[in-house]
Enzyme design. Structure first.
Site, PDB file in Angstrom:
ATOM      1  N   ASP A  66       0.818  -1.215   0.000  1.00 27.39           N
ATOM      2  CA  ASP A  66       0.000   0.000   0.000  1.00 27.39           C
ATOM      3  C   ASP A  66       0.850   1.263   0.000  1.00 27.39           C
ATOM      4  O   ASP A  66       2.083   1.216   0.209  1.00 27.39           O
ATOM      5  CB  ASP A  66      -0.954   0.008   1.210  1.00 27.39           C
ATOM      6  CG  ASP A  66      -0.297  -0.496   2.499  1.00 27.39           C
ATOM      7  OD1 ASP A  66       0.942  -0.462   2.588  1.00 27.39           O
ATOM      8  OD2 ASP A  66      -1.021  -0.923   3.398  1.00 27.39           O
ATOM      9  N   ASN A 134      -7.545  -2.405  14.286  1.00 31.70           N
ATOM     10  CA  ASN A 134      -8.926  -2.740  13.904  1.00 31.70           C
ATOM     11  C   ASN A 134      -8.982  -3.995  13.028  1.00 31.70           C
ATOM     12  O   ASN A 134     -10.034  -4.310  12.475  1.00 31.70           O
ATOM     13  CB  ASN A 134      -9.575  -1.551  13.185  1.00 31.70           C
ATOM     14  CG  ASN A 134      -8.866  -1.195  11.879  1.00 31.70           C
ATOM     15  OD1 ASN A 134      -7.992  -1.917  11.420  1.00 31.70           O
ATOM     16  ND2 ASN A 134      -9.254  -0.083  11.293  1.00 31.70           N
ATOM     17  N   HIS A 136      -7.167  -4.513  10.169  1.00 30.60           N
ATOM     18  CA  HIS A 136      -6.868  -4.365   8.743  1.00 30.60           C
ATOM     19  C   HIS A 136      -5.588  -5.101   8.362  1.00 30.60           C
ATOM     20  O   HIS A 136      -4.671  -5.248   9.177  1.00 30.60           O
ATOM     21  CB  HIS A 136      -6.847  -2.885   8.292  1.00 30.60           C
ATOM     22  CG  HIS A 136      -5.690  -2.067   8.760  1.00 30.60           C
ATOM     23  ND1 HIS A 136      -5.823  -0.732   9.109  1.00 30.60           N
ATOM     24  CD2 HIS A 136      -4.360  -2.341   8.922  1.00 30.60           C
ATOM     25  CE1 HIS A 136      -4.641  -0.262   9.446  1.00 30.60           C
ATOM     26  NE2 HIS A 136      -3.732  -1.217   9.344  1.00 30.60           N
ATOM     27  N   GLU A 141      -9.611  -2.148   5.159  1.00 23.64           N
ATOM     28  CA  GLU A 141     -10.210  -1.751   6.428  1.00 23.64           C
ATOM     29  C   GLU A 141     -11.485  -2.556   6.712  1.00 23.64           C
ATOM     30  O   GLU A 141     -12.115  -3.077   5.782  1.00 23.64           O
ATOM     31  CB  GLU A 141     -10.571  -0.258   6.366  1.00 23.64           C
ATOM     32  CG  GLU A 141      -9.355   0.670   6.260  1.00 23.64           C
ATOM     33  CD  GLU A 141      -8.693   0.943   7.607  1.00 23.64           C
ATOM     34  OE1 GLU A 141      -8.471  -0.005   8.386  1.00 23.64           O
ATOM     35  OE2 GLU A 141      -8.371   2.125   7.864  1.00 23.64           O
TER      36      GLU A 141
HETATM   37  C1  F6R Z   1       1.361  -1.121   6.049  1.00 22.63           C
HETATM   38  C2  F6R Z   1       0.260  -2.031   6.287  1.00 22.63           C
HETATM   39  C3  F6R Z   1      -0.530  -1.985   7.554  1.00 22.63           C
HETATM   40  C4  F6R Z   1       0.347  -2.143   8.801  1.00 22.63           C
HETATM   41  C5  F6R Z   1      -0.514  -2.073  10.052  1.00 22.63           C
HETATM   42  C6  F6R Z   1       0.307  -2.199  11.317  1.00 22.63           C
HETATM   43  O1  F6R Z   1       1.988  -1.408   4.826  1.00 22.63           O
HETATM   44  O2  F6R Z   1      -0.004  -2.801   5.439  1.00 22.63           O
HETATM   45  O3  F6R Z   1      -1.496  -3.008   7.513  1.00 22.63           O
HETATM   46  O4  F6R Z   1       1.007  -3.381   8.733  1.00 22.63           O
HETATM   47  O5  F6R Z   1      -1.208  -0.864  10.072  1.00 22.63           O
HETATM   48  O6  F6R Z   1       1.095  -1.059  11.473  1.00 22.63           O
HETATM   49  P1  F6R Z   1       2.170  -0.967  12.656  1.00 22.63           P
HETATM   50  O7  F6R Z   1       3.165  -2.021  12.393  1.00 22.63           O
HETATM   51  O8  F6R Z   1       2.737   0.418  12.554  1.00 22.63           O
HETATM   52  O9  F6R Z   1       1.410  -1.216  13.922  1.00 22.63           O
END
Ligand code: F6R
Length: 240
Positions: A66, A134, A136, A141
């Site tokens: 992403d 959450n 994702h 999401e």
């Molecule tokens: C980012 C992504 C997100 C993160 C998730 C956890 O490329 O795909 O799904 O892996 O938001 O983020 P952290 O590791 O910062 O808690």
């Protein structure tokens, strides 16, 4: 599902990097699906160390999950910049083999199609994932549906609040992102999801020990045959 619980995130990252190493050494042109975020940085640090001790990554293709919409690649909070800082500048993956969605594309629909062509042309051998508080994965999401293909997503407030710590001001956090859909993730041959810290404990329990639900997107990974969870004691503490 394989579950590995480590004392520290550094140990978890080291184990994750050893799984990447196995793929890189076992496949002639490995395709790695990559994630950003605080969770995966110990794995990238360990992978950089493995490269310094001789691991050759020059045959790898990488496909990131992403990117924020509206941040140029050199913006300190763009995922392009994150990947350069934490991985690409430390290893020998040729830039022509690196794929990250273009959050600055003038035509975002065309950009989503371009990215889908990349993910359908080459099946991912190893997909690295973090998880949002959450549930994702990528930026898929919670919703009443999960989108199969690469798409533009409006980030939910809990995601914005979580990501705000990386920005000077909440108002600066981009509200939109491009994300790979769940189809490309589920088609990966092997999936490794990492989660560390107490804030991830409730969602880990719901996603992997509850029902499969679109409002907990990571729960769809229960349908995949080769998922490894890398946790620490805090993120594992609500597991049955
Ligand atoms: C980012 C992504 C997100 C993160 C998730 C956890 O490329 O795909 O799904 O892996 O938001 O983020 P952290 O590791 O910062 O808690």
């Amino acid at each position: 599902m394989k579950l590995r619980v480590f004392a520290t995130k550094e140990e978890g990252g080291l184990y994750g990097a050893s799984l990447v190493e196995r793929v890189v050494e076992g496949i002639s042109h490995p395709v790695l699906g990559l994630a950003t975020g605080a969770t995966v940085t110990p794995l990238y640090a360990a992978l950089a160390r493995l490269h310094r001790s001789g691991l050759d990554l020059s045959q790898c293709t990488t496909i990131n999950l992403d990117e924020y919409i509206g941040l140029p690649p050199d913006h300190p909070q763009s995922y392009h910049h994150f990947m350069d800082e934490h991985l690409f500048r430390h290893v020998n993956i040729p830039p022509t083999q690196v794929h990250i969605p273009d959050g600055m594309a003038a035509d975002l629909t065309a950009e989503c199609s371009r990215y889908d062509a990349i993910v359908t042309r080459q099946r991912i051998d190893f997909q690295l994932l973090g998880i949002g508080v959450n549930g994702h994965i990528g930026f898929n999401e919670p919703s009443h549906i999960l989108q199969s293909n690469t798409h533009v997503v409006t980030l939910r407030q809990e995601t914005l609040l979580h990501n705000a710590k990386f920005f000077e001001d909440y108002a600066e956090v981009p509200k939109l992102a491009i994300t790979m859909g769940v189809q490309a993730i589920l088609q990966a041959k092997q999936i490794v999801l990492m989660a560390f810290g107490a804030e991830k404990a409730p969602v880990i329990a719901r996603a992997f020990f509850g029902d499969v639900r679109t409002d907990v997107p990571a729960s769809i990974l229960q349908l995949h045959q080769d998922v490894t969870l890398i946790l620490d004691a805090q993120s594992a503490r609500e597991l049955p």
